[in-house]
Design an enzyme around this catalytic site. Structure first.
Site, short mmCIF file in Angstrom:
data_model
loop_
_atom_site.label_atom_id
_atom_site.label_comp_id
_atom_site.label_asym_id
_atom_site.label_seq_id
_atom_site.Cartn_x
_atom_site.Cartn_y
_atom_site.Cartn_z
N LYS A 72 -8.35 1.51 7.10
CA LYS A 72 -7.90 0.12 7.22
C LYS A 72 -6.96 -0.31 6.10
O LYS A 72 -6.96 -1.47 5.68
CB LYS A 72 -9.09 -0.83 7.32
CG LYS A 72 -10.13 -0.46 8.37
CD LYS A 72 -9.51 -0.05 9.70
CE LYS A 72 -8.77 -1.19 10.39
NZ LYS A 72 -8.12 -0.73 11.66
N THR A 75 -2.92 2.38 7.99
CA THR A 75 -2.73 3.74 8.48
C THR A 75 -1.92 3.79 9.77
O THR A 75 -0.98 4.59 9.90
CB THR A 75 -4.10 4.42 8.73
OG1 THR A 75 -4.97 4.16 7.63
CG2 THR A 75 -3.93 5.91 8.94
N TRP A 77 0.22 1.72 11.09
CA TRP A 77 1.62 1.34 10.87
C TRP A 77 2.39 2.47 10.18
O TRP A 77 3.49 2.84 10.59
CB TRP A 77 1.68 0.06 10.05
CG TRP A 77 3.05 -0.52 9.87
CD1 TRP A 77 4.13 -0.37 10.70
CD2 TRP A 77 3.50 -1.35 8.79
NE1 TRP A 77 5.22 -1.06 10.21
CE2 TRP A 77 4.85 -1.67 9.04
CE3 TRP A 77 2.88 -1.86 7.65
CZ2 TRP A 77 5.60 -2.47 8.18
CZ3 TRP A 77 3.62 -2.67 6.80
CH2 TRP A 77 4.97 -2.96 7.07
N HIS A 142 -8.24 10.83 6.08
CA HIS A 142 -8.87 9.82 5.23
C HIS A 142 -9.58 10.48 4.05
O HIS A 142 -10.23 9.80 3.25
CB HIS A 142 -9.90 9.01 6.03
CG HIS A 142 -9.30 8.00 6.97
ND1 HIS A 142 -8.23 7.21 6.64
CD2 HIS A 142 -9.64 7.65 8.24
CE1 HIS A 142 -7.93 6.41 7.65
NE2 HIS A 142 -8.77 6.67 8.63
N ARG A 164 -4.09 -0.42 -0.26
CA ARG A 164 -4.07 -1.86 0.07
C ARG A 164 -5.10 -2.59 -0.77
O ARG A 164 -6.11 -2.00 -1.20
CB ARG A 164 -4.38 -2.02 1.57
CG ARG A 164 -4.19 -3.41 2.14
CD ARG A 164 -4.57 -3.41 3.61
NE ARG A 164 -4.24 -4.67 4.26
CZ ARG A 164 -4.55 -4.96 5.53
NH1 ARG A 164 -5.22 -4.07 6.25
NH2 ARG A 164 -4.22 -6.12 6.05
N SER A 172 -10.40 -6.32 7.19
CA SER A 172 -9.87 -5.55 8.31
C SER A 172 -10.93 -4.59 8.86
O SER A 172 -11.08 -4.45 10.08
CB SER A 172 -8.64 -4.76 7.86
OG SER A 172 -8.09 -4.01 8.93
N LYS A 308 -3.90 -8.84 12.67
CA LYS A 308 -2.81 -9.63 12.10
C LYS A 308 -1.95 -8.83 11.13
O LYS A 308 -0.75 -9.03 11.05
CB LYS A 308 -3.38 -10.86 11.39
CG LYS A 308 -4.09 -11.83 12.34
CD LYS A 308 -4.64 -13.03 11.56
CE LYS A 308 -5.34 -14.01 12.50
NZ LYS A 308 -5.87 -15.17 11.74
#
Length: 341
Positions: A72, A75, A77, A142, A164, A172, A308
């Site tokens: 989250k 990834t 994108w 991951h 992030r 998220s 979002k």
């Protein structure tokens, strides 16, 4: 017969893995599954079993590209951006009817090493994945960096890591798990639908994340493994911040292209190729595609990979007390590393 193909040796390896797992410390996570601690990080049992498969079976090529992340962190994108960027000569950006990203979810075109490929075998069939049977091959993971260092020790392939702000990661992740609360997450070989009505507790998830007891966690150690890797070997490990991708997408995409040895030519820039990739891979465009509105894989609806994607949405969920606690832990964990959120 090759020693690795000998059934007896395979059985021995499986038994050794089971013995190892039985010796590890474990905790129950916020969704009720057993996590095992191995070399400082937490994994479900089936994911742990993929590590020896990766070590013995993954033979990286010089041109391979691996997109890495903590769950989250952007990834989906980054997978889309990397695929469109690297494959732009094979799949022209002007071909709006036949580009693979219009008919395939980003996770389909860039499989996870430990979840899609080496979960149950050391010799997966790569031909069923769109981008993994030709050069350059595109993979994702991951796993923390040290897990990859055994299979990658002889390979100069490229690794791109996206990080992030943990508070946004937490929100998220909570939304994603609740959107898929009918999925059995501790068995990645065959995700099954289960009956669950109530949402997962945000507070319980927060405490687990702060304690580091979460899948692939602790978060800070995960990020630091790639941060230090990028400082030690900047030609082969690129560290990106999700917030920078959101604030300066053109600059960061060109940085990614340079790192992957496929820089934009002047002609491409003049013709708007950078903006075409960003438009194709935007979350608004990807989420509007039929494949991502109605498709699914392993019990997970593709639409749940898109929310979002905003920076700072944590402010609607994280209390001031939570914010203070997580900021203090982050400051302590990252102290002296040069990495800041």
């Amino acid at each position: 017969m090759d020693e690795k193909d000998n059934p007896r040796n395979l059985r021995e390896e499986e038994e050794e893995t089971k013995d190892l797992i039985s010796s590890l410390s474990w905790e129950i996570d916020y969704i009720g599954n057993k996590l095992f601690k191995y070399e400082g990080h937490w994994y479900y049992e089936d994911i742990l079993q993929s590590i020896p498969n990766l070590n013995t079976g993954f033979k990286p090529q010089e041109t391979d590209v691996i997109v890495a992340s903590f769950p989250k962190c952007g990834t989906t994108w980054l997978k889309a951006l990397t695929f469109a960027l690297v494959q732009r000569s094979k799949h022209p950006l002007g071909d709006h009817h036949h580009h693979p990203l219009l008919s395939h979810n980003p996770h389909e075109v860039m499989p996870y090493l430990e979840l899609d490929l080496y979960l149950k075998t050391s010799k997966p069939d790569l031909t069923k994945f769109l981008s993994s049977s030709s050069s350059p091959r595109l993979f994702s993971t991951h796993m923390p960096l040290h897990v990859l260092q055994v299979p990658l020790k002889e390979s100069p392939c490229k690794i791109v890591y996206v990080c992030r702000n943990l508070k946004d990661v937490l929100v998220s992740l909570w939304h994603f798990l609740n959107a898929n609360k009918g999925v059995e997450w501790n068995d990645f070989s065959q995700k099954e639908k289960i009956v669950r009505v109530e949402d997962y507790s945000f507070e319980a998830m927060f405490e687990s994340v702060c304690n580091g007891v979460t899948l692939y966690g602790p978060f800070w150690d995960h990020a630091l493994s790639y941060w230090r890797g990028s400082l030690e070997d900047p030609k082969h490990v690129l560290f990106l911040m999700y917030e920078d991708l959101k604030a300066e997408p053109r600059t960061q995409l060109k940085r990614l292209a340079d790192f992957l040895d496929c820089p934009f030519t002047k002609e491409e820039e003049d013709s708007g190729s950078v903006d075409k990739i960003l438009e194709l891979c935007s979350l608004s465009n990807l989420s509007s595609l039929e494949i991502n509105k109605t498709g699914a894989s392993g019990g997970v609806d593709y639409k749940t990979y898109f929310r979002k994607g905003e920076v700072g949405s944590w402010k609607s969920y994280v209390t001031p007390e939570m914010e203070n606690k997580i900021d203090m832990i982050t400051e302590e964990k990252l102290k002296g590393s040069g990495l800041n959120f």
